[in-house]
Design an enzyme around this catalytic site. Structure first.
Site, mmCIF file in Angstrom:
data_model
loop_
_atom_site.group_PDB
_atom_site.id
_atom_site.type_symbol
_atom_site.label_atom_id
_atom_site.label_comp_id
_atom_site.label_asym_id
_atom_site.label_seq_id
_atom_site.Cartn_x
_atom_site.Cartn_y
_atom_site.Cartn_z
ATOM 1 N N LYS A 176 -3.910 14.865 -0.422
ATOM 2 C CA LYS A 176 -2.483 15.205 -0.295
ATOM 3 C C LYS A 176 -1.748 14.500 -1.431
ATOM 4 O O LYS A 176 -1.461 13.311 -1.355
ATOM 5 C CB LYS A 176 -1.958 14.699 1.066
ATOM 6 C CG LYS A 176 -0.844 15.506 1.684
ATOM 7 C CD LYS A 176 0.428 15.605 0.865
ATOM 8 C CE LYS A 176 1.313 14.377 1.012
ATOM 9 N NZ LYS A 176 2.463 14.432 0.062
ATOM 10 N N GLU A 251 -3.375 0.818 -0.540
ATOM 11 C CA GLU A 251 -2.989 0.240 -1.841
ATOM 12 C C GLU A 251 -1.475 0.355 -1.916
ATOM 13 O O GLU A 251 -0.952 1.452 -2.103
ATOM 14 C CB GLU A 251 -3.637 1.025 -2.989
ATOM 15 C CG GLU A 251 -5.131 0.913 -3.068
ATOM 16 C CD GLU A 251 -5.603 -0.460 -3.513
ATOM 17 O OE1 GLU A 251 -4.783 -1.234 -4.054
ATOM 18 O OE2 GLU A 251 -6.781 -0.759 -3.308
ATOM 19 N N CYS A 285 2.854 -0.157 -9.624
ATOM 20 C CA CYS A 285 2.777 -1.052 -8.463
ATOM 21 C C CYS A 285 2.537 -2.497 -8.881
ATOM 22 O O CYS A 285 2.983 -3.420 -8.223
ATOM 23 C CB CYS A 285 1.671 -0.589 -7.528
ATOM 24 S SG CYS A 285 0.130 -0.288 -8.400
ATOM 25 N N GLU A 385 10.507 -4.612 -4.411
ATOM 26 C CA GLU A 385 9.905 -3.781 -5.453
ATOM 27 C C GLU A 385 10.928 -2.752 -5.920
ATOM 28 O O GLU A 385 11.455 -1.985 -5.120
ATOM 29 C CB GLU A 385 8.671 -3.069 -4.889
ATOM 30 C CG GLU A 385 7.981 -2.241 -5.932
ATOM 31 C CD GLU A 385 6.742 -1.546 -5.402
ATOM 32 O OE1 GLU A 385 6.827 -0.914 -4.331
ATOM 33 O OE2 GLU A 385 5.694 -1.638 -6.061
HETATM 34 P P1 NAD Z 1 5.422 6.809 -0.660
HETATM 35 O O1 NAD Z 1 4.835 5.810 0.258
HETATM 36 O O2 NAD Z 1 6.780 7.296 -0.406
HETATM 37 O O3 NAD Z 1 4.498 8.104 -0.749
HETATM 38 C C1 NAD Z 1 3.134 8.034 -1.065
HETATM 39 C C2 NAD Z 1 2.423 9.240 -0.493
HETATM 40 O O4 NAD Z 1 2.512 9.170 0.930
HETATM 41 C C3 NAD Z 1 3.020 10.579 -0.903
HETATM 42 O O5 NAD Z 1 1.984 11.515 -1.063
HETATM 43 C C4 NAD Z 1 3.872 10.944 0.300
HETATM 44 O O6 NAD Z 1 4.059 12.322 0.441
HETATM 45 C C5 NAD Z 1 3.012 10.403 1.426
HETATM 46 N N1 NAD Z 1 3.756 10.120 2.666
HETATM 47 C C6 NAD Z 1 5.042 9.720 2.786
HETATM 48 N N2 NAD Z 1 5.360 9.607 4.096
HETATM 49 C C7 NAD Z 1 4.262 9.915 4.808
HETATM 50 C C8 NAD Z 1 3.961 9.982 6.197
HETATM 51 N N3 NAD Z 1 4.870 9.699 7.131
HETATM 52 N N4 NAD Z 1 2.715 10.341 6.563
HETATM 53 C C9 NAD Z 1 1.765 10.617 5.643
HETATM 54 N N5 NAD Z 1 2.001 10.603 4.315
HETATM 55 C C10 NAD Z 1 3.228 10.247 3.898
HETATM 56 O O7 NAD Z 1 5.285 6.136 -2.101
HETATM 57 P P2 NAD Z 1 5.764 6.723 -3.466
HETATM 58 O O8 NAD Z 1 7.234 6.548 -3.551
HETATM 59 O O9 NAD Z 1 5.172 8.069 -3.694
HETATM 60 O O10 NAD Z 1 5.021 5.732 -4.498
HETATM 61 C C11 NAD Z 1 5.545 4.525 -4.860
HETATM 62 C C12 NAD Z 1 4.858 3.407 -4.111
HETATM 63 O O11 NAD Z 1 3.446 3.460 -4.326
HETATM 64 C C13 NAD Z 1 5.287 2.055 -4.607
HETATM 65 O O12 NAD Z 1 5.552 1.210 -3.517
HETATM 66 C C14 NAD Z 1 4.081 1.561 -5.385
HETATM 67 O O13 NAD Z 1 3.977 0.177 -5.468
HETATM 68 C C15 NAD Z 1 2.959 2.166 -4.640
HETATM 69 N N6 NAD Z 1 1.751 2.238 -5.486
HETATM 70 C C16 NAD Z 1 0.727 1.360 -5.249
HETATM 71 C C17 NAD Z 1 -0.418 1.386 -6.049
HETATM 72 C C18 NAD Z 1 -1.553 0.423 -5.805
HETATM 73 O O14 NAD Z 1 -2.640 0.646 -6.355
HETATM 74 N N7 NAD Z 1 -1.394 -0.631 -5.041
HETATM 75 C C19 NAD Z 1 -0.504 2.319 -7.070
HETATM 76 C C20 NAD Z 1 0.551 3.205 -7.283
HETATM 77 C C21 NAD Z 1 1.679 3.153 -6.476
#
Ligand code: NAD
Length: 483
Positions: A176, A251, A285, A385
């Site tokens: 997804k 992650e 991140c 963040e």
């Molecule tokens: P997000 O948590 O909003 O979304 C991430 C994914 O989760 C998307 O595909 C989204 O559609 C899905 N999602 C959202 N709500 C959901 C739910 N209720 N149920 C299932 N899936 C759901 O994050 P974002 O804004 O897309 O990305 C930014 C975040 O990702 C930042 O906090 C960043 O630090 C983190 N990140 C971490 C790493 C790592 O390796 N640790 C790498 C990249 C990004």
């Protein structure tokens, strides 16, 4: 007219069952460039059942011999390389990053498939000694059906980082992608199909988080969720998955310290630090967004960082002159601007760059590089963040003080240390509670190594052989030799 794309479920390219779509926007202009299906529970159920079937009937995990799995994955890597320029351009249009960065991402995606294609033929168990009357075999088996949920900052790389080890381990997957950036995930499905991955093994469902990702969390046929994204959604995922005790890898975010000691080589430390905050528009991140600088070199270092930031050129990621693209969405731009407003009241604004002047880009989601200084690590911009090009610089006076400041965060993803004193570098590296520590560098994450966070930055590890553990179960088979 924007392309109306389909998603990939059980070997077929399909629309959502109810025809719902979402728009995909070019963040440098704000214009719609495509639509993709907005999957819901019905679509996800079809994808999960296909993945379950392909897992249970051995289509991928047990009946397809390791060498065949490996061969198909090498072919996927080859196809990624063949389509490199096209994929990189698609990534730029989808998430905004500069083309050179996108090319680097795609190269790493190809390597990830090569690296884990190699592992597919090398996963083995153990035979621990249990005395002469018996024999024990520890065998490794695929976890089964894996829901892979990824964010928008490195769309294809995050997808590959999960899909490649999962496939090598013999799992089947439902990917997804983030709703903002689904385009390269769909191309990855096409590449899997062209490489000979059997129907049902790789499925890609596009759509909004709760509607398309949510059903994966509660579906009884999903064995594991591997998630990269925000801390809050990560917590929701862990809570929801607890009901069925699904395996979970998380992650999550970070607020990583970047420590510049007085003896650092500033010619390396300054660009390294700045790239570690402003690279990928700060949508990283592990961004080293809390910059601690020894008080004795504070003024000159801050000036040098400001000069570096002033040299950053904002623009379309497709323009070769661009070194910083737009943020991914209007929502993210507004969020980051909110933090900049907060910073103005609680810290001192040192530098703010220029948005692009090109009228073509007036609808783009640009936020210029911004530097604040603060004497405190407790201000909001030093705690939360931001996920945008915002640096907070804080002076320190001793190793003990800076280690305490570095660890004064709920996160623990990464840290960078700049010094010529290797003893101090290693002592500090051991004292910082983070999953990744860079010495005299910032941000490298080679596929062969390891990735993952301490504290609220996540659970589990990715990359290298560590990622395979996340997609394998261990089984003990005990044989009584007396019979
Ligand atoms: P997000 O948590 O909003 O979304 C991430 C994914 O989760 C998307 O595909 C989204 O559609 C899905 N999602 C959202 N709500 C959901 C739910 N209720 N149920 C299932 N899936 C759901 O994050 P974002 O804004 O897309 O990305 C930014 C975040 O990702 C930042 O906090 C960043 O630090 C983190 N990140 C971490 C790493 C790592 O390796 N640790 C790498 C990249 C990004």
């Amino acid at each position: 007219m924007a392309d109306a794309l389909t998603m990939y479920i059980d070997g077929r390219w399909v629309h959502a069952h109810d025809g719902a779509t979402i728009e995909v926007v070019d963040p440098s202009t704000g214009r719609v460039i495509a639509t993709v299906p907005a999957a819901g529970a019905v679509d996800v159920d079809i994808a999960v059942r296909a993945a379950r079937r392909a897992s249970d009937d051995g289509t991928w995990g047990s009946a397809v011999a390791e060498r065949e799995r490996s061969r198909i994955m090498f072919r996927m890597a080859e196809l990624v390389r063949e389509q490199r320029d096209e994929l990189a351009e698609l990534e730029v249009r989808d998430c905004g990053k500069p083309l050179a960065d996108a090319r680097g991402d795609i190269d790493e995606v190809a390597f990830m498939f090569e690296y884990y294609a190699g592992w597919a033929t090398k996963i083995s168990g153990d035979i621990p000694p249990v005395g002469p009357g018996a024999m024990s075999l520890i065998v490794k088996e695929p976890v089964g059906v894996c829901g892979l949920i990824v964010p928008w900052n490195y769309p294809m790389m995050m997808a590959a980082q999960k899909m490649a080890p999962a496939l090598a381990a013999g799992c089947t997957v439902v990917l997804k992608p983030a709703e903002q950036t689904p385009l390269t995930a769909l191309r990855l499905a096409a590449i899997a199909e062209a490489a000979g991955v059997p129907a049902g093994v790789v499925n890609v469902v596009t759509g909004i988080g709760a509607q398309a990702g949510g059903p994966l969390l509660v579906h009884p046929m999903v064995d594991k969720i591997s998630f990269t994204g925000s801390k809050d959604v990560g917590k929701h995922i862990q809570r929801t998955c607890a009901d069925q005790l699904k395996r979970v890898t998380l992650e999550l975010g970070g607020k990583s310290p970047n420590i510049v000691f007085a003896d650092a080589d500033l010619a390396v430390a300054v660009p390294g630090t700045c790239n570690g905050v402003f690279g990928n528009q700060g949508e990283v991140c592990s961004a080293g967004s809390r910059v601690f600088v020894d008080a004795s070199i504070y003024d000159e270092t801050l000036q040098a960082m400001t000069d570096f930031a002033a040299g950053i050129t904002l623009g379309s990621g497709l323009d070769p002159a661009t070194t910083m693209g737009p943020l991914v969405s209007a929502v993210q731009r507004d969020r980051v601007n909110g933090y900049i407003e907060s910073g103005r009241t609680e810290a001192r604004l040192v530098f703010e760059g220029q948005r692009p002047s090109d009228p073509e880009l007036s609808g783009g989601y640009f936020v210029a590089p911004t530097i604040f200084e603060s004497t405190s690590n407790t201000v909001r911009i030093a705690r939360e963040e931001i996920f945008g090009p915002v640096m907070t610089v804080i002076p320190f006076r001793s190793v003990d003080e800076v280690v305490a400041l570095a660890n004064d965060t709920e996160y623990g993803l990464a840290a960078a240390i700049w010094t010529r004193d290797i003893g101090r570098a290693l002592r500090t590296a051991r004292s910082v509670r983070a999953g990744v520590v860079w010495i005299n560098d910032s941000q490298p994450a080679p596929t062969e190594t390891m990735w993952g966070g301490y504290k609220q930055s996540g659970i589990g590890r990715e990359l290298g052989p560590y990622a395979l553990d996340a997609y394998l179960e261990s089984k003990h088979i005990y044989i009584n030799l007396a019979n």
